[in-house]
Design an enzyme around this catalytic site. Structure first.
Site, PDB file in Angstrom:
ATOM      1  N   THR A   1       0.830  -1.212   0.000  1.00 39.25           N
ATOM      2  CA  THR A   1       0.000   0.000   0.000  1.00 39.25           C
ATOM      3  C   THR A   1       0.861   1.257   0.000  1.00 39.25           C
ATOM      4  OG1 THR A   1      -1.830  -1.124   1.128  1.00 39.25           O
ATOM      5  CG2 THR A   1      -1.751   1.279   1.302  1.00 39.25           C
TER       6      THR A   1
ATOM      7  N   LYS B   1      -8.804  -0.821  -5.284  1.00 39.42           N
ATOM      8  CA  LYS B   1      -8.587  -1.968  -4.396  1.00 39.42           C
ATOM      9  C   LYS B   1      -9.720  -2.950  -4.650  1.00 39.42           C
ATOM     10  CE  LYS B   1      -6.482  -3.974  -0.830  1.00 39.42           C
ATOM     11  NZ  LYS B   1      -5.040  -4.289  -0.780  1.00 39.42           N
TER      12      LYS B   1
ATOM     13  N   THR C   1      -9.895  -6.699   2.921  1.00 35.23           N
ATOM     14  CA  THR C   1     -10.271  -7.638   3.974  1.00 35.23           C
ATOM     15  C   THR C   1      -9.790  -7.142   5.330  1.00 35.23           C
ATOM     16  OG1 THR C   1      -8.271  -8.995   3.786  1.00 35.23           O
ATOM     17  CG2 THR C   1     -10.115  -9.547   2.338  1.00 35.23           C
TER      18      THR C   1
ATOM     19  N   ASP D   1      -7.139   0.433   2.412  1.00 36.59           N
ATOM     20  CA  ASP D   1      -5.869   0.698   1.742  1.00 36.59           C
ATOM     21  C   ASP D   1      -5.984   1.797   0.695  1.00 36.59           C
ATOM     22  OD1 ASP D   1      -4.730  -1.271   3.273  1.00 36.59           O
ATOM     23  OD2 ASP D   1      -4.795  -2.805   1.716  1.00 36.59           O
TER      24      ASP D   1
ATOM     25  N   GLU E   1      -4.311  -2.248  -6.771  1.00 34.29           N
ATOM     26  CA  GLU E   1      -3.551  -2.856  -5.681  1.00 34.29           C
ATOM     27  C   GLU E   1      -4.179  -4.168  -5.240  1.00 34.29           C
ATOM     28  OE1 GLU E   1      -2.351  -2.389  -1.018  1.00 34.29           O
ATOM     29  OE2 GLU E   1      -3.224  -0.650  -2.013  1.00 34.29           O
ATOM     30  N   GLY E   2      -3.419  -5.230  -5.354  1.00 34.33           N
ATOM     31  CA  GLY E   2      -3.914  -6.538  -4.966  1.00 34.33           C
ATOM     32  C   GLY E   2      -3.947  -6.739  -3.463  1.00 34.33           C
ATOM     33  N   ALA E   3      -4.293  -7.960  -3.069  1.00 34.02           N
ATOM     34  CA  ALA E   3      -4.326  -8.349  -1.657  1.00 34.02           C
ATOM     35  C   ALA E   3      -3.317  -9.472  -1.463  1.00 34.02           C
ATOM     36  CB  ALA E   3      -5.720  -8.815  -1.259  1.00 34.02           C
TER      37      ALA E   3
ATOM     38  N   SER F   1       9.782  -1.998   2.199  1.00 33.81           N
ATOM     39  CA  SER F   1      10.074  -1.472   3.536  1.00 33.81           C
ATOM     40  C   SER F   1      11.516  -1.791   3.900  1.00 33.81           C
ATOM     41  CB  SER F   1       9.109  -2.078   4.564  1.00 33.81           C
ATOM     42  OG  SER F   1       9.340  -1.551   5.849  1.00 33.81           O
TER      43      SER F   1
ATOM     44  N   GLY G   1       8.714   2.675   7.672  1.00 36.81           N
ATOM     45  CA  GLY G   1       8.109   3.793   8.388  1.00 36.81           C
ATOM     46  C   GLY G   1       7.659   4.937   7.502  1.00 36.81           C
TER      47      GLY G   1
END
Length: 229
Positions: free
Chosen positions: A16, A35, A39, A48, A108-110, A170, A201
């Site tokens: 995300t 999206k 979930t 998201d 954007e997938g899950a 990240s 962050g």
């Protein structure tokens, strides 16, 4: 590149935030974030897509097709909730409609690429095939990411889907040895260039700071000014 699908190699790896960074980097375009299935949230909680819009700015339109309350794979969550699942053709139709009204649509997938969306085993990859859209892969930074990235890239190739590159979702402020080495090895595993490294962050930054810094995390191919690796 009117439509770009964003898929992770797994869950909770910064997908995300990467989507938000791409949307922020293309601040001179009309951007929509789609999206297909959210979930783990009840009605009224920001999802998201809303988070992407919050971080990236007012040029972003956030759209969510379906929401299921339990934090499970979309197909499982839909089945347990008794709600209809999201089908690939619905994702494709929504993205194509948004594409007529926006310059860029980010889907954007899950979780990972092959997470099931319905009882037939449909996945985000099926929606990407209908759209004939490239799939940007978001990967973790540390140990284990090379295998997950290689598997995702192989799944894309076997389905004839293009992968413009991979983004680390990240990166720790003090990366360990594996994370540092992976910056060189991820493009080999993916068979595609490293198009970005988003710091850990980043999603906690004030939106103005996030927008100001987003382009520095990404390569020009996805709106930034960071040299591709």
């Amino acid at each position: 590149m009117t439509i770009l699908v964003v898929s992770g190699t797994g869950t909770e790896i910064g997908k995300t935030i990467v989507t938000a960074a791409v949307a922020a980097a293309f601040r001179n375009l009309r951007v929509a974030v789609l999206k297909p299935a959210q979930t783990g949230l009840v009605p009224g909680e920001p999802g998201d897509a809303a988070e992407v819009a919050r971080l990236a700015g007012s040029h972003v339109t956030a759209v969510e097709l379906a929401r299921f309350p339990e934090p499970l794979a979309p197909g499982t969550a839909a089945r347990r909730s008794g709600l209809p699942p999201v089908r690939p053709y619905e994702v494709a139709e929504a993205a194509q409609k948004l594409g007529t009204e926006h310059d860029l649509v980010l889907v954007e997938g899950a979780g990972g690429l092959l997470v099931r969306y319905d009882e037939q085993g449909a996945t985000l990859a099926d929606a990407a095939r209908l759209l004939e859209a490239p799939v940007l892969v978001v990967a973790a930074a540390g140990l284990g990411t090379l295998n997950a990235t290689a598997l995702t890239a192989e799944a894309l190739r076997t389905r004839g889907l293009a992968c413009p590159g991979v983004v680390v979702g990240s990166m720790p402020a003090e990366p360990d040895l594996a994370s540092r080495c992976n910056l060189d090895d991820l493009p080999v595993a993916a068979g595609a260039p490293l198009l970005g490294v988003v710091p850990a962050g980043a999603g906690s930054l004030p939106p103005a700071d996030f927008r100001a810094r987003a382009a520095s995390w990404l390569a020009p191919e996805i709106g930034g000014n960071r040299p591709a690796g």
